[in-house]
Each structure stands twice: as structure tokens, then as C-alpha cells.
Design an enzyme around this catalytic site. Structure first.
Site, short mmCIF file in Angstrom:
data_model
loop_
_atom_site.label_atom_id
_atom_site.label_comp_id
_atom_site.label_asym_id
_atom_site.label_seq_id
_atom_site.Cartn_x
_atom_site.Cartn_y
_atom_site.Cartn_z
N ASP A 1 0.83 -1.22 0.00
CA ASP A 1 0.00 0.00 0.00
C ASP A 1 0.86 1.27 0.00
O ASP A 1 1.69 1.46 0.88
CB ASP A 1 -0.90 0.04 1.23
CG ASP A 1 -1.94 -1.07 1.23
OD1 ASP A 1 -1.84 -1.98 0.40
OD2 ASP A 1 -2.84 -1.03 2.08
N GLU B 1 -11.82 -1.65 0.83
CA GLU B 1 -10.62 -1.21 1.53
C GLU B 1 -10.16 0.15 1.04
O GLU B 1 -10.47 0.60 -0.05
CB GLU B 1 -9.49 -2.22 1.28
CG GLU B 1 -9.86 -3.66 1.64
CD GLU B 1 -8.66 -4.57 1.65
OE1 GLU B 1 -8.19 -4.88 2.76
OE2 GLU B 1 -8.18 -4.98 0.59
N ALA C 1 -2.52 0.39 6.84
CA ALA C 1 -2.63 1.58 5.99
C ALA C 1 -3.33 2.76 6.65
O ALA C 1 -4.08 2.62 7.61
CB ALA C 1 -3.33 1.22 4.70
N ARG D 1 -10.29 -0.36 9.36
CA ARG D 1 -8.95 0.15 9.09
C ARG D 1 -8.94 1.21 7.98
O ARG D 1 -9.97 1.57 7.44
CB ARG D 1 -8.03 -1.00 8.70
CG ARG D 1 -8.53 -1.87 7.56
CD ARG D 1 -7.51 -2.99 7.28
NE ARG D 1 -7.87 -3.81 6.15
CZ ARG D 1 -8.47 -5.00 6.24
NH1 ARG D 1 -8.80 -5.49 7.42
NH2 ARG D 1 -8.76 -5.70 5.16
C1 FRU Z 1 -4.86 -3.32 1.35
C2 FRU Z 1 -4.76 -3.75 2.78
C3 FRU Z 1 -5.25 -2.67 3.70
C4 FRU Z 1 -4.54 -2.96 4.99
C5 FRU Z 1 -3.22 -3.54 4.50
C6 FRU Z 1 -2.69 -4.68 5.29
O1 FRU Z 1 -3.87 -3.86 0.53
O2 FRU Z 1 -5.47 -4.96 2.98
O3 FRU Z 1 -6.65 -2.66 3.84
O4 FRU Z 1 -4.40 -1.80 5.73
O5 FRU Z 1 -3.42 -3.95 3.17
O6 FRU Z 1 -1.47 -5.13 4.82
#
Ligand code: FRU
Length: 424
Positions: free
Chosen positions: A53, A294, A139, A209
Site C-alpha cells: 500500500d 478497503e 494503511a 482500518r
Molecule cells: C490493502 C490492505 C489494507 C490494509 C493492508 C494490510 O492492501 O489490505 O486494507 O491496511 O493492506 O497489509
């Protein structure tokens, strides 16, 4: 239960629904909504770490911002373990796929800088070991607050639990590079409440998140988007007429889709400093459609609210499907109603021949879309793959009314600034 209006006064709204009927319109491989093929001979940003991310430094209005001519990105990052016996297969070869798949458990926030908006130079870890209260730094969003270089990093502190937190520090530049100083005191902001947003106790597979704070261009107030699931015990959600939408005959059966309960959450700050927040009902729900929406984020364009969120094939509910990629919705006002872009919601998906080539797309207000390379097939059958853990080519996209169009492709990890701030 009190209605939204009674409970939240100034911000009455009903969540908009991404319906099963909308999702039935998803068409993989439509060239206008498909990411160009990523070649298996991609360059790797750094051979010591995996990155995924990517979070460009930006202001509260969403503009990607450089400081003193330096572009800055934050990335979720984990060490690669080519020599660790734990990641060697029976023949003694490095099992990079297993190492890559384990990365989430040791994700840390790192930063990178560049004069050209690409070819990122390694900055280092943002918080020293022990500063963040949990094992995983997931993230979020780095916000440049002012021309003194103050930065609020909002992120998700995960394991144990999942808490939206922020930590304040400062970006410092020299002729030779950029450093991040401070980032020593993490402030917990909020976590899922079980009333609006699902808790771990309600569902071990809950998601809560990916904070994305922003200033509403219309009312000027500070809000935050985040990923959630709709509150309630796992399996208790109803996939009724509203969630199904207007489907053709033969498409009424929803199977076990009650287990998919993603939503885009929103919170409002009680003050301009962003230290005190109140969760509001979700902006958008995907009950019966998908279990993960996400990294939600906005592009404010033409007086409209373009809401983008990433999702996966494997998180779709029974009877509906779509590629890994970024999905979008548009409304005339912050609280909706939101309608899916391109009819279906699909904005930029992976081609079906390379279903895992990229993920975690982030749409910037200049129409550029950054993402990371996950894995790319190296043979015809797709059984051999090359793991990425690096920046993907940036895609150029046009957003027009209710539609989006892929129009260009740029260099790997190209994230040019939209404005530059000279630090005092
Ligand atoms: C997206 C994600 C986010 C999370 C992170 C965990 O790629 O799943 O939602 O914060 O990666 O690695």
C-alpha cells in the site's frame, strides 16, 4: 433504535447500497476499465524490502504535495527474508511467495522521497521500534498540515485489535534528501463500536482500518473515511430486496451472501485538530455483495464526490464476481446518495489473464492511479509467477460524469506532486 436524524442532527443520511444487481454489471476485461498488462520484467524498487500500500503525502483537500521540491510517499513495508531458513523450500531455495504472503503480520510504515515523482529513494521507518502499540502498522494517510512541515500520520494499529490512530511528526528537507522526525507519540482515536461497525467479537474476520481524513469542500469540516463491516453478529445480516436490487429472473437466490458485509465508514471530527472523532453511519454498504471495501478515498471533481475503494475477487459474495482492483461511486453531496460509476462500480480491474498483477489502487485528483505489483505470471499457464512487492506502472484515467476511462500509462510508481510547499 433512534433514527439517523435524531442521533446525528446535522448529518442525517441513509447508507447508499452497492447492490447485487449493480455487481452483475461488472465486466472484467472491458478495456476502458482494465489495467494494462504488467510485464513480468518489472524493476524492483528495493531488493531488501517488500512494499505494498502506497500513501502519497497530501494536504487535507486531497492534493498530492511535495515539500521544497521533494515528493514523499509512505508505504506499508516488510523485510524480505531470502536467507532465513524459515523461508527456504525443501531444495534450499528462497520461497518468496510464502515470505510475501506472510508480510501483513510484520507490516511497518516506511517513507521514500524523490525529486522527480518516481525512482523513489529509501527514507526509512517512520516510527522507531516500540512506538506503535501493536505488531502491525497498517494503511492510513500522511497529511502535511502546514508550511512548518508538521505531518499527521493517520494509520491503523492492528494486532491486538484494530484501532484508528494518529501520530504527529515533521518532515525535514535538505539539498540531499528528506527525513521524518518526531512520530513518537501514538494517539488512539477510535475503534469499531458494534453498533454501526462490526467488532472482532461479532466477527473474527471483521475489517476496521485504512483512515483517510479530508476537509469537505462544501462545509469545510474535517471528516474521515475508513474501511468497515456493517455491525452485527456474523451470519445475522439480511440480504433483502434493497440489497439484491433489480435483478433479472433467475438471479434472486443469494446463497450464503449474508456473510459479506463490507462498508465504507465515515467519522466527523469534533474539532479542527482531529483529536476527537464521532463515528457516523456508513456512507456505502455492500451487504450481500462483497466483504471488503478497503482504503476508501475521494476525488472531489466538478462539484461531485467521487468515492473510490479497492476490493478483491475472493471477497465477493456467492453469485457475483469481479476483478481485483478499484471500484467507484459518485454523489452530488457528501452523504449521498452514491451511484456506482460505469453502472457496475468497476473502475480499474486486473485483466483476467493476470488476476493478481496489481492491487491497492489509489486514485489521485489528477486522474493518476498508483498501485503495487502483487504477482505476474511468467509462463502461459500462469503456474509460474514473479512476486512484486514494488510499485506498479501508474495508470492515467479520465473521470467524466458517471463514467471513467483508462487513457494512459506512465512509469513505475509515478506519483507527481500537484502542489509544492516551501517549508519555513
Ligand atoms: C490493502 C490492505 C489494507 C490494509 C493492508 C494490510 O492492501 O489490505 O486494507 O491496511 O493492506 O497489509
Amino acid at each position: 433504535m433512534k433514527t439517523t436524524t435524531e442521533k446525528f442532527g446535522a448529518t442525517p443520511h441513509q447508507p447508499s447500497l452497492w447492490t447485487r444487481a449493480d455487481a452483475l454489471k461488472v465486466r472484467a476485461d472491458d478495456p476502458t476499465t482494465t489495467q494494462p498488462l504488467v510485464s513480468a520484467d518489472f524493476p524492483v524498487l528495493n531488493n531488501d524490502v517488500f512494499i505494498w500500500d502506497t500513501m502519497p503525502l497530501r494536504d487535507l483537500d486531497g492534493n498530492v504535495t511535495s515539500v521544497d521540491g521533494w515528493s514523499v510517499i509512505f508505504t506499508l513495508t516488510a523485510d524480505r527474508h531470502p536467507n532465513d531458513p524459515q523461508y527456504l523450500d525443501e531444495d534450499g531455495n528462497y520461497d518468496i511467495l510464502r515470505d510475501w504472503n506472510d508480510r501483513h503480520g510484520r507490516a511497518k510504515m516506511y517513507y521514500w522521497f524523490s525529486r522527480t515523482g518516481k525512482n523513489w529513494e529509501f527514507g526509512g521507518r517512520v516510527m522507531a521500534e516500540g512506538v506503535s502499540p501493536t505488531a502491525r502498522e497498517w494503511a492510513g494517510t500522511p497529511i502535511l498540515l502546514n508550511d512548518r512541515g508538521e505531518v499527521d500520520l493517520y494509520y491503523t494499529a492492528v494486532t491486538p485489535g484494530a484501532t484508528i490512530v494518529k501520530v504527529r511528526g515533521r518532515v525535514v528537507t535538505t539539498e540531499h534528501g528528506v527525513s521524518m522526525v518526531g512520530f513518537e507519540k501514538v494517539k488512539p482515536l477510535f475503534e469499531a463500536d458494534g453498533n454501526l461497525y462490526q467488532t472482532e467479537a461479532q466477527n473474527a474476520f471483521w475489517g476496521f482500518r485504512d483512515p483517510w481524513p479530508f476537509r469537505d469542500p462544501n462545509d469545510g469540516k474535517l471528516y474521515m473515511l475508513f474501511e468497515g463491516n456493517v455491525a452485527g453478529e456474523r451470519g445475522s445480516h439480511k440480504v433483502g430486496e434493497a440489497e439484491i436490487g433489480d435483478v433479472p429472473p433467475g438471479y434472486e437466490d443469494v446463497g450464503n451472501s449474508r456473510f459479506q458485509t463490507a462498508c465504507v465508514g465515515i467519522a466527523v471530527a469534533r474539532g479542527a485538530d482531529g483529536d476527537d472523532w464521532e463515528m457516523l453511519p456508513p456512507l456505502l454498504t455492500a451487504v450481500g455483495v462483497n466483504d471488503q471495501t478497503e482504503r476508501p478515498h475521494f476525488v472531489f471533481q466538478d462539484g461531485k464526490y467521487y468515492l473510490f475503494t479497492i476490493s478483491h475477487t475472493f471477497t465477493y459474495a456467492d453469485g457475483v464476481t469481479g476483478p481485483d482492483g478499484v471500484y467507484g461511486f459518485v454523489a452530488d453531496s457528501l452523504f449521498g446518495p452514491y451511484v456506482p460509476l460505469n453502472g457496475s462500480g468497476l473502475v480499474l480491474g486486473n485483466p483476467s489473464s493476470q488476476p493478481f498483477q496489481t492491487y491497492s489502487h489509489y486514485v489521485m485528483p489528477n486522474g493518476l492511479v498508483t498501485s503495487f505489483i502483487d504477482s505476474v505470471p511468467t509462463d502461459e499457464t500462469g503456474t509460474q509467477i514473479r512476486v512484486g512487492g514494488t510499485e506498479a506502472p501508474t495508470v492515467g484515467m479520465k473521470i467524466k460524469g458517471l463514467q471513467t476511462f483508462v487513457v494512459a500509462e506512465y512509469d513505475y510508481g509515478y506519483i507527481p506532486p500537484m502542489l509544492d510547499v516551501t517549508l519555513k
